[in-house]
Enzyme design. Structure first.
Site, short mmCIF file in Angstrom:
data_model
loop_
_atom_site.label_atom_id
_atom_site.label_comp_id
_atom_site.label_asym_id
_atom_site.label_seq_id
_atom_site.Cartn_x
_atom_site.Cartn_y
_atom_site.Cartn_z
N SER A 192 0.83 -1.20 0.00
CA SER A 192 0.00 0.00 0.00
C SER A 192 0.87 1.27 0.00
CB SER A 192 -0.95 -0.05 1.20
OG SER A 192 -1.96 0.89 1.07
N ASP A 349 -10.27 -3.45 -5.05
CA ASP A 349 -9.33 -2.46 -4.53
C ASP A 349 -9.29 -1.27 -5.49
OD1 ASP A 349 -7.20 -1.04 -3.52
OD2 ASP A 349 -5.71 -2.62 -3.78
N HIS A 379 -8.26 -4.74 -0.68
CA HIS A 379 -7.07 -3.98 -0.30
C HIS A 379 -6.70 -4.25 1.16
CE1 HIS A 379 -4.10 -0.84 -0.67
NE2 HIS A 379 -4.41 -0.47 0.54
#
Ligand SMILES: *[C@@H]1O[C@H](CO)[C@@H](O)[C@H](O)[C@H]1NC(C)=O
Ligand SMILES: *[C@@H]1O[C@H](CO)[C@@H](O)[C@H](O)[C@H]1NC(C)=O
Length: 409
Positions: A192, A349, A379
């Site tokens: 991320s 996501d 995600h």
């Protein structure tokens, strides 16, 4: 009695309404995901209320809640197999994981950067402590997890510089030797926002004059790579999906730059990169998903490119187009210098297409690339491997990522 029943029924209905989310039918363990999302949303909303009441910055409170929750998390890994040391690399805090069992040969190394929107989480929390311990053990590698400083106390480029300084320090021959790490077998990796920092720092270090101190690989797990277009097919498709709805991601970006949150609604409609915004034009083809993404994933989504927008946004936050914040915007000459790359993307996501576009641009630049797309994952899934936020899909994702490192590093 009657009123109590009504009250209970009301409470139940409200909870069900709050928790229930329409999710794609492909997602694995949907109820667990709804509960995780509802808890995260409830925490975020409480923090926003506390912020509004003047009790502190909402991100600081949210991080405190996450930290407290972490401490309740009893299920730690078999840490006796991994030696954990907190130290500093060039003034930046790091946590180093070394396999405890003796090894005559030099080991592999991984520089790891945790996610959390540049604002949340820590190397020391159970999520990342667990991940890095598992990596050190199963790869028989030295893992350096960087405790870069967070929003809202620090903003871009502090996070980038912290990671860069710590990574450069570790890559010096004498430091690698001290940890018995093979200089030819070190990867940089992150998930991320950590994938963002990993990609940006990898680009920066690939341009260093020194041939030594280069990474053999980069491995990016659902990375966030651009703030140019918040209407990629995956942003459109997952606008409201947990655990990262579009509006939340847009606010993470604005906070990263300490920008004005009032701009968030304009970013959502791409008013910051409309056709009348001059600075945006040279980057447009680098995020052109009508050519970078396959029709299967583009589906019927259409680009959102306003003719007129708000020129003042990029004047106020020029870093939105800084390649050190948005590595997808780098020019081809820089992409050519990148090492062999692994990118993991999840279907559910908003950031799916950030990763897919970067994979395609790296491939076009001649970089060897593995794009590992996971159809039933959301995600953040890779860190949700421990009770009570454990997902079998999370464990599956983590194992695929580690397997790739094992085979390639
Ligand atoms: C290049 O490598 C040498 C030897 O490791 C080191 O002393 C020097 O600081 C490095 N230079 C740069 C620009 O990283
Ligand atoms: C986007 O820009 C257009 C043109 O300036 C303006 O009319 C519209 O209100 C803006 N929308 C947002 C949400 O900023």
């Amino acid at each position: 009695m009657k009123s109590a029943v009504v009250l209970l029924a009301g409470l139940f209905a409200f909870t069900a309404y709050y928790v229930y989310l329409p999710l794609p039918s492909t997602v694995s363990e949907p109820w667990r995901l709804m509960l995780l999302d509802a808890s995260f949303r409830a925490a975020q909303q409480s923090c926003n209320l506390a912020h509004y009441l003047g009790l502190g910055h909402h991100l600081r409170i949210l991080n405190f809640i996450i930290g407290t929750f972490d401490k309740l998390n009893l299920q730690y890994v078999e840490q006796e197999q991994v030696k954990i040391t907190d130290t500093q690399f060039d003034g930046v805090e790091v946590r180093v994981y070394e396999p405890a069992k003796a090894e005559e040969n030099l080991r592999r190394g991984v520089v790891y950067i945790h996610g959390g929107g540049w604002a949340l989480s820590s190397t020391r929390g159970s999520f990342y402590n667990n991940l890095c311990s598992v990596m050190a053990k199963s790869l028989d590698a030295v893992v350096v997890s960087i405790e870069y400083r967070l929003v809202p106390d620090f903003h871009f480029p502090v996070q980038f510089n912290d990671v860069l300084h710590a990574a450069r320090h570790f890559m010096q021959p004498e430091i690698l030797a001290q940890y018995s790490v093979d200089p030819g077998r070190v990867a940089i990796s992150g998930d991320s926002a950590g994938g963002n920092l990993a990609a940006a720092v990898c680009q920066e270090m690939s341009q260093d004059q020194n041939e030594t101190g280069r990474f053999k690989l980069q491995a990016l797990v659902y990375p966030v790579l651009q703030a140019f277009d918040f209407n990629t097919p995956s942003y459109q498709q997952n606008e409201f999906t947990p655990v990262l709805p579009r509006f939340v991601m847009v606010k993470f970006w604005i906070d990263y730059f300490n920008g004005n949150r009032e701009f968030a609604h304009s970013l959502v409609v791409n008013n910051h990169t409309s056709l009348d915004v001059g600075q945006a034009s040279s980057f447009r083809d680098r995020v052109d998903w009508t050519s970078l993404i396959t029709p299967r994933l583009r589906k019927t989504y259409r680009p959102v490119t306003p003719t007129t927008g708000r020129v003042e946004i990029l004047q106020a936050i020029p870093s939105l187009l800084n390649v050190r914040a948005a590595p997808l915007l780098a020019e081809k000459q820089v992409l050519r210098l990148q090492p062999k790359t692994y990118i993991l993307t999840c279907e559910i996501d908003v950031l799916r297409d950030d990763g897919i576009m970067y994979a395609k641009r790296l491939e076009d630049a001649g970089v060897e690339i593995t794009l590992d797309h996971i159809e039933d994952c959301f995600h953040g899934c890779m860190i949700f491997t421990i009770w009570p936020t454990h997902f079998s899909a999370g464990i599956r994702t983590r194992d695929r990522y580690i397997k790739w490192l094992h085979e390639n590093l």
